[in-house]
Design a protein around this motif. Structure first.
Motif, PDB file in Angstrom:
ATOM      1  N   ASP A   1      -7.999  -1.486   5.715  1.00  0.00           N
ATOM      2  CA  ASP A   1      -9.029  -1.255   6.732  1.00  0.00           C
ATOM      3  C   ASP A   1     -10.431  -1.448   6.138  1.00  0.00           C
ATOM      4  O   ASP A   1     -10.580  -1.667   4.934  1.00  0.00           O
ATOM      5  CB  ASP A   1      -8.832   0.119   7.380  1.00  0.00           C
TER       6      ASP A   1
ATOM      7  N   TYR B   1      -4.085   6.062   3.504  1.00  0.00           N
ATOM      8  CA  TYR B   1      -3.572   4.771   3.038  1.00  0.00           C
ATOM      9  C   TYR B   1      -4.315   4.442   1.752  1.00  0.00           C
ATOM     10  O   TYR B   1      -5.515   4.701   1.658  1.00  0.00           O
ATOM     11  CB  TYR B   1      -3.883   3.663   4.051  1.00  0.00           C
TER      12      TYR B   1
ATOM     13  N   ASP C   1      -4.032  -6.362   3.096  1.00  0.00           N
ATOM     14  CA  ASP C   1      -4.399  -6.075   4.499  1.00  0.00           C
ATOM     15  C   ASP C   1      -4.783  -4.602   4.527  1.00  0.00           C
ATOM     16  O   ASP C   1      -3.914  -3.733   4.503  1.00  0.00           O
ATOM     17  CB  ASP C   1      -3.176  -6.381   5.381  1.00  0.00           C
TER      18      ASP C   1
ATOM     19  N   TYR D   1       5.555  -0.547   2.883  1.00  0.00           N
ATOM     20  CA  TYR D   1       4.664   0.435   2.233  1.00  0.00           C
ATOM     21  C   TYR D   1       5.498   1.198   1.219  1.00  0.00           C
ATOM     22  O   TYR D   1       6.729   1.180   1.262  1.00  0.00           O
ATOM     23  CB  TYR D   1       4.162   1.479   3.267  1.00  0.00           C
TER      24      TYR D   1
ATOM     25  N   ARG E   1       7.928   3.134  10.513  1.00  0.00           N
ATOM     26  CA  ARG E   1       8.313   2.781  11.890  1.00  0.00           C
ATOM     27  C   ARG E   1       9.706   2.159  11.821  1.00  0.00           C
ATOM     28  O   ARG E   1      10.136   1.718  10.743  1.00  0.00           O
ATOM     29  CB  ARG E   1       7.331   1.754  12.468  1.00  0.00           C
TER      30      ARG E   1
ATOM     31  N   ARG F   1       1.896   7.922   6.346  1.00  0.00           N
ATOM     32  CA  ARG F   1       2.513   7.857   7.681  1.00  0.00           C
ATOM     33  C   ARG F   1       4.011   7.590   7.547  1.00  0.00           C
ATOM     34  O   ARG F   1       4.478   7.031   6.557  1.00  0.00           O
ATOM     35  CB  ARG F   1       1.794   6.854   8.584  1.00  0.00           C
TER      36      ARG F   1
ATOM     37  N   GLU G   1      -8.684   2.048  -4.111  1.00  0.00           N
ATOM     38  CA  GLU G   1      -9.342   2.541  -2.900  1.00  0.00           C
ATOM     39  C   GLU G   1      -8.317   3.329  -2.118  1.00  0.00           C
ATOM     40  O   GLU G   1      -7.121   3.081  -2.227  1.00  0.00           O
ATOM     41  CB  GLU G   1      -9.914   1.390  -2.050  1.00  0.00           C
TER      42      GLU G   1
ATOM     43  N   SER H   1       0.831  -1.204   0.000  1.00  0.00           N
ATOM     44  CA  SER H   1       0.000   0.000   0.000  1.00  0.00           C
ATOM     45  C   SER H   1       0.863   1.250   0.000  1.00  0.00           C
ATOM     46  O   SER H   1       2.039   1.204   0.383  1.00  0.00           O
ATOM     47  CB  SER H   1      -0.852   0.038   1.265  1.00  0.00           C
TER      48      SER H   1
HETATM   49  P1  5GP Z   1      -0.430   0.572  10.120  1.00  0.00           P
HETATM   50  O1  5GP Z   1      -0.192   2.061  10.137  1.00  0.00           O
HETATM   51  O2  5GP Z   1      -0.498  -0.007  11.515  1.00  0.00           O
HETATM   52  O3  5GP Z   1       0.525  -0.153   9.210  1.00  0.00           O
HETATM   53  O4  5GP Z   1      -1.884   0.349   9.480  1.00  0.00           O
HETATM   54  C1  5GP Z   1      -2.992   1.010  10.018  1.00  0.00           C
HETATM   55  C2  5GP Z   1      -4.260   0.526   9.342  1.00  0.00           C
HETATM   56  O5  5GP Z   1      -4.253   0.901   7.947  1.00  0.00           O
HETATM   57  C3  5GP Z   1      -4.497  -0.982   9.359  1.00  0.00           C
HETATM   58  O6  5GP Z   1      -5.854  -1.182   9.782  1.00  0.00           O
HETATM   59  C4  5GP Z   1      -4.324  -1.407   7.925  1.00  0.00           C
HETATM   60  O7  5GP Z   1      -5.191  -2.509   7.613  1.00  0.00           O
HETATM   61  C5  5GP Z   1      -4.781  -0.169   7.189  1.00  0.00           C
HETATM   62  N1  5GP Z   1      -4.231  -0.096   5.818  1.00  0.00           N
HETATM   63  C6  5GP Z   1      -2.988  -0.444   5.395  1.00  0.00           C
HETATM   64  N2  5GP Z   1      -2.878  -0.264   4.079  1.00  0.00           N
HETATM   65  C7  5GP Z   1      -4.087   0.191   3.644  1.00  0.00           C
HETATM   66  C8  5GP Z   1      -4.605   0.543   2.360  1.00  0.00           C
HETATM   67  O8  5GP Z   1      -3.949   0.478   1.324  1.00  0.00           O
HETATM   68  N3  5GP Z   1      -5.886   0.978   2.312  1.00  0.00           N
HETATM   69  C9  5GP Z   1      -6.662   1.073   3.426  1.00  0.00           C
HETATM   70  N4  5GP Z   1      -7.925   1.483   3.268  1.00  0.00           N
HETATM   71  N5  5GP Z   1      -6.213   0.742   4.649  1.00  0.00           N
HETATM   72  C10 5GP Z   1      -4.951   0.308   4.750  1.00  0.00           C
END
Ligand code: 5GP
Ligand code: ADP
Length: 207
Positions: A105, A83, A103, A55, A46, A43, A74, A39
């Motif tokens: 949201d 994201y 993965d 990412y 980390r 952000r 999306e 994705s």
């Molecule tokens: P994290 O910042 O912890 O990696 O991800 C935070 C949230 O963003 C998680 O719920 C993850 O599933 C969601 N997320 C990660 N990539 C994407 C994306 O490409 N699209 C959407 N809609 N949510 C995402």
């Protein structure tokens, strides 16, 4: 039987803290060849995260340019960041016959479901899985055990979790993440079944 099959796009979502990263890591062990959709996010990485592996890290301006360009299937704002899933990560892969695992949201999964209503290819290849906690009490304990959020953030995540889980009927499969091995085995079973679906096969497959 050499005609080309389409790959599957396996979309998993569920509330923060339910165990998506943990279950996905187990699924990776079972299917080392399975490609994960990378994705884009605004952000910051980390510690230990690598651009192009975990990412694609974009500035807000770059992200918005790519939205305007129609590059995403999306995108969603999740806790102050954006994201999004690049169409190229999913469409190119499934057309080449490869499975891809996403993965994302709940807002993002619902956008793909809506897009699939108008897009025959997405409709054929997508499988939607929601990961649920065995109870809200367990979810709260998992959020606390991660020790990355304040008490206020945990309250906010729990309220959001109730809202997100209310959409469970929009998904094809519900997997409860109680025992980790069982949850990962159930996701693996869904991936295997997806690869056997006839709608991924061309008309002349058996000729
Ligand atoms: P994290 O910042 O912890 O990696 O991800 C935070 C949230 O963003 C998680 O719920 C993850 O599933 C969601 N997320 C990660 N990539 C994407 C994306 O490409 N699209 C959407 N809609 N949510 C995402
Ligand atoms: P998410 O990616 O959905 O936000 P994580 O994978 O970070 O969630 O999991 C949240 C916390 O719950 C982590 O501390 C993780 O080790 C723990 N956890 C995940 N799955 C299980 C499980 N089946 N049993 C017990 N603890 C779990």
């Amino acid at each position: 039987m050499t005609a080309k099959k389409l790959g599957s796009a396996i979309i998993i979502s569920g509330p923060s803290g339910v165990g998506k990263s943990t279950v996905c890591a187990k699924v990776r062990e079972a299917f080392p060849e399975l490609k994960f959709s990378i994705s884009c996010t605004t952000r910051k990485p980390r510690p230990g995260e690598v651009d192009g592996v975990h990412y694609y890290y974009l500035s807000k301006e770059e992200f918005e340019k790519r939205i305007a360009n129609g590059d995403f299937i999306e995108y969603a704002r999740v806790f102050d960041n954006i994201y999004g899933t690049l169409a190229s990560e999913v469409i190119d892969r499934v057309m080449a016959g490869e499975d891809v695992f996403l993965d994302i949201d709940v807002q993002g999964a619902i956008q793909i479901q809506e897009a699939a209503e108008k897009n025959g290819l997405l409709k054929k290849v997508c499988e939607f899985i929601i990961l649920a906690p065995p109870s809200f009490e367990t979810l709260e304990n998992r959020l606390r055990s991660r020790a990355s959020d304040s008490a206020e953030q945990i309250e906010m995540r729990l309220a959001k979790a109730r809202y997100e889980l209310s959409f469970f009927r929009k998904y094809n499969y519900l997997v409860v993440n109680d025992d980790l091995e069982t949850a990962a085995a159930n996701v693996a079973a869904i991936i295997r079944c997806a690869g056997l679906r006839t709608d991924r096969l061309p008309e002349d497959y058996l000729k």
